[in-house]
Design a protein around this motif. Structure first.
Motif, PDB file in Angstrom:
ATOM      1  N   GLN A   1      51.532  37.632  44.452  1.00  0.00           N
ATOM      2  CA  GLN A   1      50.151  37.197  44.366  1.00  0.00           C
ATOM      3  C   GLN A   1      49.309  38.292  43.731  1.00  0.00           C
ATOM      4  N   VAL A   2      48.572  37.938  42.690  1.00  0.00           N
ATOM      5  CA  VAL A   2      47.713  38.910  42.016  1.00  0.00           C
ATOM      6  C   VAL A   2      46.385  38.991  42.749  1.00  0.00           C
ATOM      7  N   GLN A   3      45.962  40.203  43.036  1.00  0.00           N
ATOM      8  CA  GLN A   3      44.651  40.424  43.637  1.00  0.00           C
ATOM      9  C   GLN A   3      43.844  41.370  42.763  1.00  0.00           C
ATOM     10  N   LEU A   4      42.559  41.081  42.662  1.00  0.00           N
ATOM     11  CA  LEU A   4      41.633  41.887  41.867  1.00  0.00           C
ATOM     12  C   LEU A   4      40.483  42.337  42.745  1.00  0.00           C
ATOM     13  N   VAL A   5      40.159  43.618  42.720  1.00  0.00           N
ATOM     14  CA  VAL A   5      39.080  44.143  43.543  1.00  0.00           C
ATOM     15  C   VAL A   5      38.150  44.985  42.668  1.00  0.00           C
ATOM     16  N   GLU A   6      36.906  44.526  42.572  1.00  0.00           N
ATOM     17  CA  GLU A   6      35.918  45.241  41.772  1.00  0.00           C
ATOM     18  C   GLU A   6      35.241  46.337  42.598  1.00  0.00           C
ATOM     19  N   SER A   7      34.769  47.368  41.903  1.00  0.00           N
ATOM     20  CA  SER A   7      33.995  48.432  42.535  1.00  0.00           C
ATOM     21  C   SER A   7      33.152  49.107  41.459  1.00  0.00           C
ATOM     22  N   GLY A   8      32.243  49.978  41.908  1.00  0.00           N
ATOM     23  CA  GLY A   8      31.448  50.743  40.959  1.00  0.00           C
ATOM     24  C   GLY A   8      30.029  50.249  40.761  1.00  0.00           C
ATOM     25  N   GLY A   9      29.707  49.117  41.362  1.00  0.00           N
ATOM     26  CA  GLY A   9      28.355  48.612  41.235  1.00  0.00           C
ATOM     27  C   GLY A   9      27.365  49.491  41.983  1.00  0.00           C
ATOM     28  N   GLY A  10      26.080  49.250  41.728  1.00  0.00           N
ATOM     29  CA  GLY A  10      25.045  50.027  42.383  1.00  0.00           C
ATOM     30  C   GLY A  10      23.719  49.845  41.689  1.00  0.00           C
ATOM     31  N   SER A  11      22.791  50.728  42.002  1.00  0.00           N
ATOM     32  CA  SER A  11      21.448  50.667  41.421  1.00  0.00           C
ATOM     33  C   SER A  11      21.306  51.740  40.353  1.00  0.00           C
ATOM     34  N   VAL A  12      20.671  51.378  39.263  1.00  0.00           N
ATOM     35  CA  VAL A  12      20.482  52.303  38.152  1.00  0.00           C
ATOM     36  C   VAL A  12      19.167  51.983  37.465  1.00  0.00           C
ATOM     37  N   GLN A  13      18.561  52.979  36.875  1.00  0.00           N
ATOM     38  CA  GLN A  13      17.322  52.755  36.134  1.00  0.00           C
ATOM     39  C   GLN A  13      17.625  52.179  34.751  1.00  0.00           C
ATOM     40  N   ALA A  14      16.679  51.441  34.225  1.00  0.00           N
ATOM     41  CA  ALA A  14      16.814  50.898  32.874  1.00  0.00           C
ATOM     42  C   ALA A  14      17.116  52.021  31.893  1.00  0.00           C
ATOM     43  N   GLY A  15      18.050  51.759  31.007  1.00  0.00           N
ATOM     44  CA  GLY A  15      18.484  52.767  30.052  1.00  0.00           C
ATOM     45  C   GLY A  15      19.685  53.566  30.513  1.00  0.00           C
ATOM     46  N   GLY A  16      20.019  53.422  31.789  1.00  0.00           N
ATOM     47  CA  GLY A  16      21.139  54.167  32.352  1.00  0.00           C
ATOM     48  C   GLY A  16      22.469  53.499  32.108  1.00  0.00           C
ATOM     49  N   SER A  17      23.506  54.088  32.720  1.00  0.00           N
ATOM     50  CA  SER A  17      24.877  53.618  32.523  1.00  0.00           C
ATOM     51  C   SER A  17      25.588  53.459  33.865  1.00  0.00           C
ATOM     52  N   LEU A  18      26.572  52.584  33.874  1.00  0.00           N
ATOM     53  CA  LEU A  18      27.454  52.410  35.022  1.00  0.00           C
ATOM     54  C   LEU A  18      28.829  52.063  34.509  1.00  0.00           C
ATOM     55  N   ARG A  19      29.846  52.429  35.270  1.00  0.00           N
ATOM     56  CA  ARG A  19      31.203  51.990  34.955  1.00  0.00           C
ATOM     57  C   ARG A  19      31.767  51.228  36.143  1.00  0.00           C
ATOM     58  N   LEU A  20      32.119  49.992  35.898  1.00  0.00           N
ATOM     59  CA  LEU A  20      32.740  49.163  36.915  1.00  0.00           C
ATOM     60  C   LEU A  20      34.255  49.230  36.778  1.00  0.00           C
ATOM     61  N   SER A  21      34.920  49.125  37.910  1.00  0.00           N
ATOM     62  CA  SER A  21      36.379  49.112  37.933  1.00  0.00           C
ATOM     63  C   SER A  21      36.872  47.817  38.557  1.00  0.00           C
ATOM     64  N   CYS A  22      38.050  47.418  38.149  1.00  0.00           N
ATOM     65  CA  CYS A  22      38.707  46.242  38.700  1.00  0.00           C
ATOM     66  C   CYS A  22      40.162  46.627  38.940  1.00  0.00           C
ATOM     67  N   ALA A  23      40.478  46.925  40.184  1.00  0.00           N
ATOM     68  CA  ALA A  23      41.833  47.344  40.529  1.00  0.00           C
ATOM     69  C   ALA A  23      42.708  46.120  40.770  1.00  0.00           C
ATOM     70  N   ALA A  24      43.832  46.075  40.088  1.00  0.00           N
ATOM     71  CA  ALA A  24      44.739  44.939  40.211  1.00  0.00           C
ATOM     72  C   ALA A  24      45.972  45.318  41.020  1.00  0.00           C
ATOM     73  N   SER A  25      46.497  44.339  41.722  1.00  0.00           N
ATOM     74  CA  SER A  25      47.771  44.503  42.418  1.00  0.00           C
ATOM     75  C   SER A  25      48.561  43.215  42.275  1.00  0.00           C
ATOM     76  N   GLY A  26      49.864  43.339  42.315  1.00  0.00           N
ATOM     77  CA  GLY A  26      50.725  42.174  42.212  1.00  0.00           C
ATOM     78  C   GLY A  26      51.224  41.868  40.817  1.00  0.00           C
ATOM     79  N   TYR A  27      50.625  42.475  39.818  1.00  0.00           N
ATOM     80  CA  TYR A  27      51.052  42.271  38.429  1.00  0.00           C
ATOM     81  C   TYR A  27      50.401  43.343  37.582  1.00  0.00           C
ATOM     82  N   SER A  28      51.022  43.665  36.466  1.00  0.00           N
ATOM     83  CA  SER A  28      50.494  44.731  35.613  1.00  0.00           C
ATOM     84  C   SER A  28      49.368  44.232  34.722  1.00  0.00           C
TER      85      SER A  28
END
Length: 125
Positions: A1-28
């Motif tokens: 079974q493939v599972q996907l878990v996102e992380s990295g969200g949050g609050s940021v000011q306009a013009g800023g940057s964020l990097r979101l991650s999606c960790a997978a398990s069960g398949y490459s």
């Protein structure tokens, strides 16, 4: 079974940057077509872009040039790098994945992807 878990969200000011991650398990992640979606309050879920097994990514116009999709096969993780964030980018962000055989990895609808994460919130002020 493939599972996907996102992380990295949050609050940021306009013009800023964020990097979101999606960790997978069960398949490459290396062998799946993977995409990012978002849903703002009161709006439909929209696809932002996908990355195919060869590493080629495509984007919708609203994020092209600001957002970058990549993956780390060794960490089995998908990423969404978001730059020049705007208040319009406020949304819950989701990742999705699928193996589509000979079909091209393209901007499909959310329900076309058999594997879907639960989301991470991004707030831009």
């Amino acid at each position: 079974q493939v599972q996907l878990v996102e992380s990295g969200g949050g609050s940021v000011q306009a013009g800023g940057s964020l990097r979101l991650s999606c960790a997978a398990s069960g398949y490459s992640v290396a062998f799946m077509c993977m995409g990012w979606f978002r849903q703002a309050p009161g709006k439909e879920r929209e696809g932002l872009g996908v990355i195919d097994t060869g590493g080629t990514s495509i984007y919708v116009g609203s994020v092209k040039g600001r957002f970058t999709i990549s993956r780390d096969n060794a960490k089995n993780t998908l990423y969404l790098e978001m730059d020049s964030l705007k208040p319009d980018d406020n949304a819950m962000y989701f990742c999705a994945a699928g193996v589509f055989g000979g079909d091209v990895c393209k901007l499909r609808t959310w329900t076309d992807f058999p594997y879907r994460g639960q989301g991470t919130q991004v707030t831009v002020s």
